[in-house]
Design an enzyme around this catalytic site. Structure first.
Site, PDB file in Angstrom:
ATOM      1  N   GLU A 198      -1.577   5.173  35.956  1.00 51.27           N
ATOM      2  CA  GLU A 198      -0.732   5.025  37.144  1.00 51.27           C
ATOM      3  C   GLU A 198      -0.021   3.676  37.100  1.00 51.27           C
ATOM      4  O   GLU A 198      -0.524   2.707  36.511  1.00 51.27           O
ATOM      5  CB  GLU A 198      -1.645   5.177  38.373  1.00 51.27           C
ATOM      6  CG  GLU A 198      -1.027   5.152  39.722  1.00 51.27           C
ATOM      7  CD  GLU A 198       0.161   6.074  39.958  1.00 51.27           C
ATOM      8  OE1 GLU A 198       1.138   6.004  39.189  1.00 51.27           O
ATOM      9  OE2 GLU A 198       0.133   6.805  40.960  1.00 51.27           O
ATOM     10  N   ASP A 199       1.159   3.610  37.670  1.00 50.92           N
ATOM     11  CA  ASP A 199       1.870   2.330  37.722  1.00 50.92           C
ATOM     12  C   ASP A 199       1.239   1.391  38.742  1.00 50.92           C
ATOM     13  O   ASP A 199       0.981   0.234  38.460  1.00 50.92           O
ATOM     14  CB  ASP A 199       3.372   2.532  38.003  1.00 50.92           C
ATOM     15  CG  ASP A 199       3.657   3.403  39.227  1.00 50.92           C
ATOM     16  OD1 ASP A 199       2.706   3.900  39.868  1.00 50.92           O
ATOM     17  OD2 ASP A 199       4.848   3.588  39.547  1.00 50.92           O
ATOM     18  N   LYS A 240      -2.740  -2.934  44.727  1.00 49.35           N
ATOM     19  CA  LYS A 240      -2.578  -3.747  45.947  1.00 49.35           C
ATOM     20  C   LYS A 240      -3.784  -3.484  46.835  1.00 49.35           C
ATOM     21  O   LYS A 240      -3.735  -2.620  47.711  1.00 49.35           O
ATOM     22  CB  LYS A 240      -1.326  -3.293  46.710  1.00 49.35           C
ATOM     23  CG  LYS A 240      -0.010  -3.649  46.090  1.00 49.35           C
ATOM     24  CD  LYS A 240       1.115  -3.372  47.098  1.00 49.35           C
ATOM     25  CE  LYS A 240       2.202  -2.536  46.501  1.00 49.35           C
ATOM     26  NZ  LYS A 240       3.308  -2.226  47.416  1.00 49.35           N
ATOM     27  N   PHE A 269       6.490  -5.090  47.944  1.00 50.13           N
ATOM     28  CA  PHE A 269       7.031  -3.930  47.258  1.00 50.13           C
ATOM     29  C   PHE A 269       7.644  -4.392  45.951  1.00 50.13           C
ATOM     30  O   PHE A 269       8.548  -5.220  45.929  1.00 50.13           O
ATOM     31  CB  PHE A 269       8.056  -3.184  48.104  1.00 50.13           C
ATOM     32  CG  PHE A 269       8.303  -1.802  47.578  1.00 50.13           C
ATOM     33  CD1 PHE A 269       7.453  -0.757  47.906  1.00 50.13           C
ATOM     34  CD2 PHE A 269       9.351  -1.558  46.706  1.00 50.13           C
ATOM     35  CE1 PHE A 269       7.641   0.517  47.380  1.00 50.13           C
ATOM     36  CE2 PHE A 269       9.558  -0.281  46.172  1.00 50.13           C
ATOM     37  CZ  PHE A 269       8.703   0.750  46.518  1.00 50.13           C
ATOM     38  N   ARG A 276      13.895   0.734  37.567  1.00 52.98           N
ATOM     39  CA  ARG A 276      12.768   1.094  36.695  1.00 52.98           C
ATOM     40  C   ARG A 276      12.870   0.416  35.341  1.00 52.98           C
ATOM     41  O   ARG A 276      11.879   0.153  34.678  1.00 52.98           O
ATOM     42  CB  ARG A 276      12.773   2.596  36.402  1.00 52.98           C
ATOM     43  CG  ARG A 276      12.324   3.468  37.526  1.00 52.98           C
ATOM     44  CD  ARG A 276      12.138   4.900  37.007  1.00 52.98           C
ATOM     45  NE  ARG A 276      12.181   5.871  38.085  1.00 52.98           N
ATOM     46  CZ  ARG A 276      11.170   6.099  38.917  1.00 52.98           C
ATOM     47  NH1 ARG A 276      10.057   5.419  38.798  1.00 52.98           N
ATOM     48  NH2 ARG A 276      11.269   6.999  39.866  1.00 52.98           N
TER      49      ARG A 276
HETATM   50  P1  IMP Z   1      -0.400   5.329  46.986  1.00 53.95           P
HETATM   51  O1  IMP Z   1      -0.600   6.806  47.030  1.00 53.95           O
HETATM   52  O2  IMP Z   1      -0.103   4.758  48.345  1.00 53.95           O
HETATM   53  O3  IMP Z   1      -1.512   4.593  46.291  1.00 53.95           O
HETATM   54  O4  IMP Z   1       0.929   5.068  46.231  1.00 53.95           O
HETATM   55  C1  IMP Z   1       1.033   5.255  44.935  1.00 53.95           C
HETATM   56  C2  IMP Z   1       2.455   5.471  44.503  1.00 53.95           C
HETATM   57  O5  IMP Z   1       3.427   4.891  45.360  1.00 53.95           O
HETATM   58  C3  IMP Z   1       2.615   4.748  43.194  1.00 53.95           C
HETATM   59  O6  IMP Z   1       2.350   5.627  42.153  1.00 53.95           O
HETATM   60  C4  IMP Z   1       4.047   4.339  43.205  1.00 53.95           C
HETATM   61  O7  IMP Z   1       4.825   5.347  42.605  1.00 53.95           O
HETATM   62  C5  IMP Z   1       4.407   4.185  44.637  1.00 53.95           C
HETATM   63  N1  IMP Z   1       4.364   2.763  45.037  1.00 53.95           N
HETATM   64  C6  IMP Z   1       3.446   2.133  45.790  1.00 53.95           C
HETATM   65  N2  IMP Z   1       3.717   0.830  45.935  1.00 53.95           N
HETATM   66  C7  IMP Z   1       4.851   0.629  45.231  1.00 53.95           C
HETATM   67  C8  IMP Z   1       5.641  -0.546  44.979  1.00 53.95           C
HETATM   68  O8  IMP Z   1       5.368  -1.687  45.420  1.00 53.95           O
HETATM   69  N3  IMP Z   1       6.737  -0.350  44.206  1.00 53.95           N
HETATM   70  C9  IMP Z   1       7.082   0.855  43.688  1.00 53.95           C
HETATM   71  N4  IMP Z   1       6.371   1.963  43.889  1.00 53.95           N
HETATM   72  C10 IMP Z   1       5.258   1.857  44.667  1.00 53.95           C
HETATM   73 MG    MG Z   2       3.451   6.274  40.750  1.00 51.76          MG
END
Ligand code: IMP
Ligand code: MG
Length: 183
Positions: free
Chosen positions: A98-99, A130, A151, A164
């Site tokens: 995951e990124d 985070k 972000f 990206r």
């Molecule tokens: P989560 O489900 O809230 O953990 O979010 C995960 C997904 O949201 C990641 O795989 C990202 O694609 C996107 N995401 C969350 N924070 C960021 C950020 O700071 N920049 C870009 N994408 C984010």
């Molecule tokens: Mg993602």
């Protein structure tokens, strides 16, 4: 026509990102039993860089795509599988790439879906985390960098599809982007 890249503050420069990914790969090296699953589109750059460093045999590589963010910078909380694995996860040891783990909802949801479908195990390796934003508690087997609640963009991460391609990780700031457009 080339458009100048807005001068976003850099959080992790390219050399540090690449060095850290090489370290993560070193720790994961040569497990031919793992099935790597990159979460598109964000994790593509990370997954490519990691897999390049893994050496052989490196296990099978696959992708899924989930949608949860829409066009904004705040998660909608609703997750959908837009693109599934190319074959069943049954009996497999899955390593999600995951990124960034933000609220934790996406990787939690994916892990549950894979286990439900008979995966033997599911681990998660993420370039960024985070921790202060977590809503769902998730176990992360690999974390590149823990970052504050900002972000971020670059190294695969986007805001509405933009940035990206940046080779570093920067903090997105709408006013900086606006200023660079009108410059
Ligand atoms: P989560 O489900 O809230 O953990 O979010 C995960 C997904 O949201 C990641 O795989 C990202 O694609 C996107 N995401 C969350 N924070 C960021 C950020 O700071 N920049 C870009 N994408 C984010
Ligand atoms: Mg993602």
């Amino acid at each position: 026509m080339t458009v100048p890249v807005p001068d976003f503050p850099i959080l992790v420069d390219e050399a540090r990102v690449r060095k850290r990914i090489a370290e993560m790969a070193e720790a994961l090296r040569g497990d031919p039993e793992l099935r790597w699953v990159a979460v598109l589109h964000g994790a593509r750059h990370f997954a490519d860089a990691l897999c390049r460093n893994l050496g052989r045999p490196a296990g099978e590589y696959d992708t899924v795509r989930v949608s949860s963010y829409g066009a904004g910078t705040v998660s909608s909380g609703r997750i959908e599988l837009v693109k599934d694995l190319s074959s069943s996860p049954e009996g497999q040891r899955i390593a999600i790439l995951e990124d960034i783990v933000d609220t934790g909802r996406t990787v939690h949801w994916l892990r549950e879906r894979f286990l439900e479908r008979g995966a033997q195990s599911v681990e998660v390796h993420t370039l960024l985390s985070k921790p202060s934003r977590r809503v769902v508690e998730v176990e992360l087997e690999g974390v590149g960098f823990e970052i504050p609640d900002e972000f971020v963009i670059g190294f695969g991460m986007d805001v509405a599809g933009r940035f990206r391609e940046l080779p570093y990780i920067a903090v997105y700031d709408e006013s900086i982007e606006r200023a660079s457009r009108s410059a």
